[in-house]
Motif scaffolding. Structure first.
Motif, PDB file in Angstrom:
ATOM      1  N   LEU A  71       0.830  -1.199   0.000  1.00 18.39           N
ATOM      2  CA  LEU A  71       0.000   0.000   0.000  1.00 18.39           C
ATOM      3  C   LEU A  71       0.865   1.250   0.000  1.00 18.39           C
ATOM      4  O   LEU A  71       2.036   1.214   0.367  1.00 18.39           O
ATOM      5  N   GLU A  72       0.252   2.349  -0.399  1.00 20.15           N
ATOM      6  CA  GLU A  72       0.966   3.620  -0.484  1.00 20.15           C
ATOM      7  C   GLU A  72       0.830   4.414   0.807  1.00 20.15           C
ATOM      8  O   GLU A  72      -0.187   4.342   1.496  1.00 20.15           O
ATOM      9  N   PHE A 108      -5.119  -5.938  -5.151  1.00 20.80           N
ATOM     10  CA  PHE A 108      -5.914  -4.720  -5.082  1.00 20.80           C
ATOM     11  C   PHE A 108      -5.447  -3.687  -6.103  1.00 20.80           C
ATOM     12  O   PHE A 108      -4.258  -3.375  -6.184  1.00 20.80           O
ATOM     13  N   GLU A 109      -6.408  -3.160  -6.850  1.00 19.38           N
ATOM     14  CA  GLU A 109      -6.121  -2.169  -7.880  1.00 19.38           C
ATOM     15  C   GLU A 109      -5.481  -0.912  -7.300  1.00 19.38           C
ATOM     16  O   GLU A 109      -4.685  -0.258  -7.966  1.00 19.38           O
ATOM     17  N   ASP A 110      -5.826  -0.563  -6.053  1.00 16.31           N
ATOM     18  CA  ASP A 110      -5.316   0.655  -5.427  1.00 16.31           C
ATOM     19  C   ASP A 110      -3.938   0.489  -4.792  1.00 16.31           C
ATOM     20  O   ASP A 110      -3.369   1.460  -4.292  1.00 16.31           O
ATOM     21  N   HIS A 141       1.680  -1.296 -10.055  1.00 11.42           N
ATOM     22  CA  HIS A 141       0.594  -0.453 -10.565  1.00 11.42           C
ATOM     23  C   HIS A 141       1.053   0.987 -10.763  1.00 11.42           C
ATOM     24  O   HIS A 141       0.643   1.642 -11.706  1.00 11.42           O
ATOM     25  N   ARG A 142       1.889   1.477  -9.828  1.00 11.06           N
ATOM     26  CA  ARG A 142       2.403   2.845  -9.922  1.00 11.06           C
ATOM     27  C   ARG A 142       3.546   3.003  -8.924  1.00 11.06           C
ATOM     28  O   ARG A 142       3.744   2.173  -8.043  1.00 11.06           O
TER      29      ARG A 142
END
Length: 158
Positions: A71-72, A108-110, A141-142
């Motif tokens: 997670l970010e 998870f996409e996020d 993803h990023r």
């Protein structure tokens, strides 16, 4: 031993805070986890400790796979949603969209990034099971800074 000193010292261990995906007879699941570390480069191995007797621990034991979602920084609300039992609604867990890849565990996409693991060894010690997982798939993803326990103000350990 001074119990408060022990607690303070053990809480000084730095941790990330992740969403760990599992799968079982009731479908997919995820929980907030922090006892995770890389333990080998070749083959790529991670070690994950999961509280004994939980749904997630039993699903990892039965399926032999799990996913880890990085997670970010700032995603405290997202990880907090997984501190309790959750249910799947379509392609969402706790309202957060996910998809499946090689293990069938939620990604998870996020999340910033993810990796999927196949369990190659397990050990039961204390009140946790320790799983050694070989990383069999990964994706980004990023870019961003990962979420840490310290930033959330949560404490686990001691």
């Amino acid at each position: 031993m001074d119990k408060q000193a022990k607690k303070t010292a053990l809480r000084g261990i730095t941790y990330g805070l992740y969403l760990v995906g599992t799968k079982g007879e009731a479908g997919v699941n995820a929980f907030a986890g922090n006892f995770l570390t890389q333990t080998s480069f070749e083959p790529p191995l991670v070690t994950l400790a999961v509280k004994a007797g939980t749904r997630s621990q039993q699903e990892i034991a039965q399926s032999g796979v799990f996913s880890v979602n990085i997670l970010e920084s700032g995603q405290k609300d997202m990880v907090t949603a997984f501190f309790r039992s959750i249910t799947q609604e379509d392609n969402q867990l706790a309202g957060y969209p996910f998809y499946l890849k090689e293990t069938g565990c939620p990604i998870f996409e996020d999340a910033l990034s993810f990796f999927e693991c196949k369990v190659v060894e397990k050990v039961e010690k204390g009140d946790h099971f320790i799983y050694v997982g070989e990383v069999i798939n990964a994706g980004v993803h990023r870019e961003g800074d990962p979420l840490t326990m310290k930033e959330t103000g949560f404490y686990y350990g001691g």
